[in-house]
Design a protein around this motif. Sequence first.
Motif, short mmCIF file in Angstrom:
data_model
loop_
_atom_site.label_atom_id
_atom_site.label_comp_id
_atom_site.label_asym_id
_atom_site.label_seq_id
_atom_site.Cartn_x
_atom_site.Cartn_y
_atom_site.Cartn_z
N ALA A 108 0.85 -1.22 0.03
CA ALA A 108 0.06 0.03 -0.02
C ALA A 108 0.93 1.08 -0.10
N ARG A 109 0.36 2.39 -0.90
CA ARG A 109 0.97 3.63 -0.67
C ARG A 109 0.11 4.49 -0.29
N VAL A 110 0.17 5.58 0.62
CA VAL A 110 -0.78 6.54 1.01
C VAL A 110 0.08 7.77 0.79
N ALA A 111 -0.59 9.11 0.55
CA ALA A 111 0.01 10.52 0.30
C ALA A 111 -1.02 11.60 0.57
N VAL A 112 -0.38 12.53 0.85
CA VAL A 112 -1.27 13.77 1.07
C VAL A 112 -0.77 14.62 -0.21
N SER A 113 -1.53 15.35 -0.75
CA SER A 113 -0.90 15.98 -1.80
C SER A 113 -1.98 17.44 -1.89
#
Length: 365
Positions: A108-113
Amino acid sequence: MGLSFVLRTALLSSLMEMKSQPVRASRPSAGALLSMIRDGTAVTRARLARETGLARSTVAQRVDALLAQGLVHEAGGGASTGGRPATVLAFNHEAGVVLVADLGASHARVAVSDLLGTPLAERASDLDIALGPEKVLEWVSEHFGEMLEEIGRPSDDVRAIGIGVPGPVEYDSGRPVNPPIMPGWDDFPIPEWFATRYSAAVLVDNDVNIMARGEHWMHWRDTRHLLLIKVGTGIGCGIVADGHIHRGARGAAGDIGHIQVTRSEDVVCRCGNIGCLEAVAGGQALAERLATAGEATSRSRDVVRLVREGHAGAIRMVRDAGRTLGEVLAGTVNFFNPEVIVIGGDVAEAHEHLLAGVREGIFRA
Ligand SMILES: [Zn+2]
């Protein structure tokens, strides 16, 4: 034949770009103006009125709403054709943040942009999708919270949440539909789960559709017809038809991994059928075949590692997989007539060998 091959691996920024189209769901008209301001199609009120055919008073009202929400700011005077210069409107990409999660079978990859898709914080981890929705989404939510804290933004700043999952999704409801490798996720209300934590639009889609949309948005915006082939654990295809994602009746369009490519009885697919493309050429299938030959390979990434180390057997296997994939793609080319085929996914990182095989397969077929 009007066809070009491109090889790219999935970019998280593509996912974020795709998910950073604010207020589209709840305020379509203001949202339409916002995307024109954002991509530079029309940056004055007069031009917006001309482009949309809306009355000037309606445009003024919608722009006021965007200004009030901080999504747009007035950037001073612009070019004028006589009279007083029109005020130029600019998109405020700092007006909020977007949370995204790219959930794979085992990773899994998570991010805030920001609202232009620029990553502000991101992280990745091994995470088994088969743990079920509650455990997986709890993990995602925890990391969303940590990242927001890290960049000093409150949860009120979250404008949208985008979730990619490795299975078919009924797009309108955001619910997975009989996903073969996601036990416990069938019909799970992912948007509702997040709604109790954030007051933001939640979009859920199949990971391959998101990759296709991200690729199209980031690199091929002038292209009308594109196929994105993901070769990872399994094999899937995202379809951009006339500039839009084509999902099919139940969100399962592009399921090329289960096209039969051999009648060999000993190639049994996880779907229960015999001789599926994925069971012959998918990353998991390659890893298992190499493991039978004594290699320490349990997943597609291990195959890529061997190829990079120059392992002759792994290289030959990836090339053969590419050829089989190419033969299936030849059929889709005839059927769909794409301008571009993009190949991504982690096995695509062994690109020269995979692509060499794909070329052979597609032109031989
Ligand atoms: Zn199958």
